[in-house]
Design a protein around this motif. Structure first.
Motif, PDB file in Angstrom:
ATOM      1  N   LYS A  48      35.076 -36.912  49.183  1.00 52.82           N
ATOM      2  CA  LYS A  48      34.159 -37.580  48.257  1.00 52.82           C
ATOM      3  C   LYS A  48      34.657 -37.587  46.823  1.00 52.82           C
ATOM      4  CE  LYS A  48      30.120 -36.273  51.038  1.00 52.82           C
ATOM      5  NZ  LYS A  48      28.824 -35.539  51.032  1.00 52.82           N
ATOM      6  N   TYR A  49      35.709 -36.808  46.548  1.00 51.11           N
ATOM      7  CA  TYR A  49      36.156 -36.650  45.163  1.00 51.11           C
ATOM      8  C   TYR A  49      37.660 -36.850  45.015  1.00 51.11           C
ATOM      9  CZ  TYR A  49      31.597 -34.383  44.783  1.00 51.11           C
ATOM     10  OH  TYR A  49      30.252 -34.102  44.826  1.00 51.11           O
ATOM     11  N   PHE A  50      38.025 -37.232  43.799  1.00 52.24           N
ATOM     12  CA  PHE A  50      39.414 -37.239  43.367  1.00 52.24           C
ATOM     13  C   PHE A  50      39.541 -36.064  42.403  1.00 52.24           C
ATOM     14  CE2 PHE A  50      42.863 -38.804  40.566  1.00 52.24           C
ATOM     15  CZ  PHE A  50      43.826 -39.053  41.526  1.00 52.24           C
ATOM     16  N   TRP A  51      40.603 -35.273  42.557  1.00 49.05           N
ATOM     17  CA  TRP A  51      40.678 -33.975  41.888  1.00 49.05           C
ATOM     18  C   TRP A  51      41.834 -33.892  40.899  1.00 49.05           C
ATOM     19  CZ3 TRP A  51      37.108 -30.138  43.206  1.00 49.05           C
ATOM     20  CH2 TRP A  51      36.350 -30.395  44.364  1.00 49.05           C
ATOM     21  N   PHE A  52      41.626 -33.067  39.865  1.00 52.53           N
ATOM     22  CA  PHE A  52      42.704 -32.686  38.956  1.00 52.53           C
ATOM     23  C   PHE A  52      42.748 -31.159  38.912  1.00 52.53           C
ATOM     24  CE2 PHE A  52      44.109 -31.297  34.706  1.00 52.53           C
ATOM     25  CZ  PHE A  52      45.401 -31.786  34.751  1.00 52.53           C
ATOM     26  N   SER A  80      44.904 -34.164  43.064  1.00 51.52           N
ATOM     27  CA  SER A  80      44.852 -33.706  44.447  1.00 51.52           C
ATOM     28  C   SER A  80      43.702 -34.364  45.199  1.00 51.52           C
ATOM     29  CB  SER A  80      44.697 -32.172  44.478  1.00 51.52           C
ATOM     30  OG  SER A  80      44.854 -31.675  45.801  1.00 51.52           O
ATOM     31  N   GLY A  81      43.672 -34.083  46.497  1.00 52.95           N
ATOM     32  CA  GLY A  81      42.641 -34.609  47.367  1.00 52.95           C
ATOM     33  C   GLY A  81      43.265 -35.299  48.571  1.00 52.95           C
ATOM     34  N   ALA A  82      42.459 -35.558  49.565  1.00 49.02           N
ATOM     35  CA  ALA A  82      42.908 -36.331  50.733  1.00 49.02           C
ATOM     36  C   ALA A  82      42.785 -37.804  50.359  1.00 49.02           C
ATOM     37  CB  ALA A  82      42.058 -35.988  51.951  1.00 49.02           C
ATOM     38  N   TYR A  83      43.852 -38.363  49.788  1.00 48.16           N
ATOM     39  CA  TYR A  83      43.780 -39.692  49.189  1.00 48.16           C
ATOM     40  C   TYR A  83      43.374 -40.773  50.177  1.00 48.16           C
ATOM     41  CZ  TYR A  83      46.502 -37.282  45.584  1.00 48.16           C
ATOM     42  OH  TYR A  83      46.935 -36.391  44.648  1.00 48.16           O
ATOM     43  N   TYR A 109      33.904 -40.794  44.070  1.00 48.66           N
ATOM     44  CA  TYR A 109      34.436 -42.106  44.451  1.00 48.66           C
ATOM     45  C   TYR A 109      33.721 -43.213  43.669  1.00 48.66           C
ATOM     46  CZ  TYR A 109      35.542 -46.180  47.339  1.00 48.66           C
ATOM     47  OH  TYR A 109      35.959 -47.417  47.772  1.00 48.66           O
ATOM     48  N   GLN A 110      32.400 -43.153  43.613  1.00 49.65           N
ATOM     49  CA  GLN A 110      31.636 -44.192  42.929  1.00 49.65           C
ATOM     50  C   GLN A 110      31.981 -44.250  41.445  1.00 49.65           C
ATOM     51  OE1 GLN A 110      27.382 -44.033  43.523  1.00 49.65           O
ATOM     52  NE2 GLN A 110      26.959 -45.429  41.827  1.00 49.65           N
ATOM     53  N   ASP A 111      32.073 -43.091  40.802  1.00 47.43           N
ATOM     54  CA  ASP A 111      32.385 -43.068  39.370  1.00 47.43           C
ATOM     55  C   ASP A 111      33.788 -43.604  39.095  1.00 47.43           C
ATOM     56  OD1 ASP A 111      29.995 -42.199  38.328  1.00 47.43           O
ATOM     57  OD2 ASP A 111      30.526 -40.075  38.373  1.00 47.43           O
ATOM     58  N   LEU A 112      34.754 -43.246  39.933  1.00 45.88           N
ATOM     59  CA  LEU A 112      36.114 -43.716  39.699  1.00 45.88           C
ATOM     60  C   LEU A 112      36.201 -45.226  39.888  1.00 45.88           C
ATOM     61  CD1 LEU A 112      38.994 -43.028  38.968  1.00 45.88           C
ATOM     62  CD2 LEU A 112      39.454 -42.537  41.376  1.00 45.88           C
ATOM     63  N   MET A 113      35.555 -45.755  40.917  1.00 45.20           N
ATOM     64  CA  MET A 113      35.570 -47.202  41.125  1.00 45.20           C
ATOM     65  C   MET A 113      34.904 -47.930  39.951  1.00 45.20           C
ATOM     66  SD  MET A 113      37.266 -47.541  43.896  1.00 45.20           S
ATOM     67  CE  MET A 113      38.108 -45.955  43.667  1.00 45.20           C
ATOM     68  N   GLU A 114      33.839 -47.351  39.411  1.00 44.89           N
ATOM     69  CA  GLU A 114      33.175 -47.950  38.251  1.00 44.89           C
ATOM     70  C   GLU A 114      34.081 -47.945  37.031  1.00 44.89           C
ATOM     71  OE1 GLU A 114      29.485 -45.944  37.603  1.00 44.89           O
ATOM     72  OE2 GLU A 114      28.510 -46.800  39.379  1.00 44.89           O
ATOM     73  N   MET A 115      34.852 -46.897  36.848  1.00 43.87           N
ATOM     74  CA  MET A 115      35.764 -46.807  35.716  1.00 43.87           C
ATOM     75  C   MET A 115      36.915 -47.802  35.863  1.00 43.87           C
ATOM     76  SD  MET A 115      34.723 -44.568  33.419  1.00 43.87           S
ATOM     77  CE  MET A 115      33.246 -45.581  33.651  1.00 43.87           C
TER      78      MET A 115
END
Length: 199
Positions: A48-52, A80-83, A109-115
């Motif tokens: 559900k997330y993209f990580w730093f 990081s993350g399971a891309y 995921y939703q926030d990154l797509m919005e950005m």
């Protein structure tokens, strides 16, 4: 350096953001900590997330027939993350586990797509990051298929010498496709040669 300053530095290295863009984008990232042994993502679950990763080390691996195979590592300053799972929002085929205590930031995921939709600079950063991932995957496929164990060891030593201090030997051996005994022998030989060259 704080986690957000670290993230800002890494993003700007690929695609600089204006102050207003950064303020909006950074507000979508939230702190998260893992203890050693915790899973960032497990096989069968949706990422559900993209990580730093600001601090700490993680390993990515999958299980087959009761055995674990290491596919990579993440440490300070890496994303990081399971891309694949993150991008298509389907269950992951592999796992990511903390090898130490980890301090990270994550964006949904939703926030990154919005950005991506809101800012060309963020979309450009995502495009350049994905290009680097694809290049790395292609290089890794060549290493696994065509390189000898010695060549894979030498390339890892050349490209990421710091990883030998951060990751247990058994995991590095699995990543390189060799037994821990072979890895230990190669490492001792490399260290011995290094000492000889300095004398």
């Amino acid at each position: 350096m704080t986690a957000y300053e670290h993230l800002h530095e890494r993003i700007d290295s690929l695609s600089p953001l204006s102050e207003s863009e950064w303020l909006d984008f950074s507000s979508r990232w939230h702190p998260h900590r893992f203890k050693k042994g915790d899973f960032m993502i497990e096989e069968g679950k949706v990422e559900k997330y993209f990580w730093f990763v600001h601090e700490g080390v993680l390993r990515a691996f999958f299980r087959r027939n009761g055995n674990e195979s290491i596919v990579g590592f993440t440490y300070e300053g890496d994303f990081s993350g399971a891309y694949d799972s993150f991008l298509d929002q389907k269950p992951s085929d592999w796992n990511i586990q903390a090898l130490s205590n980890v301090e990270a930031l994550r964006i949904s995921y939703q926030d990154l797509m919005e950005m991506y939709d809101a800012y060309k600079s963020v979309e450009r950063w995502g495009r350049m990051f994905n290009a680097r991932i694809l290049i790395g995957m292609g290089r890794r496929q060549v290493e696994v298929r065509d390189f000898s164990a010695e060549e894979r060891f030498d390339r890892l030593m050349q490209d990421s010498p710091h990883i030998f201090q951060k990751v247990p030997q058994k995991y590095l051996a699995s990543y390189l496709g060799m037994t821990p005994e072979t890895f230990s022998r190669m490492r001792k030989s490399t260290m011995k040669n290094s000492v000889v060259e300095r004398t």
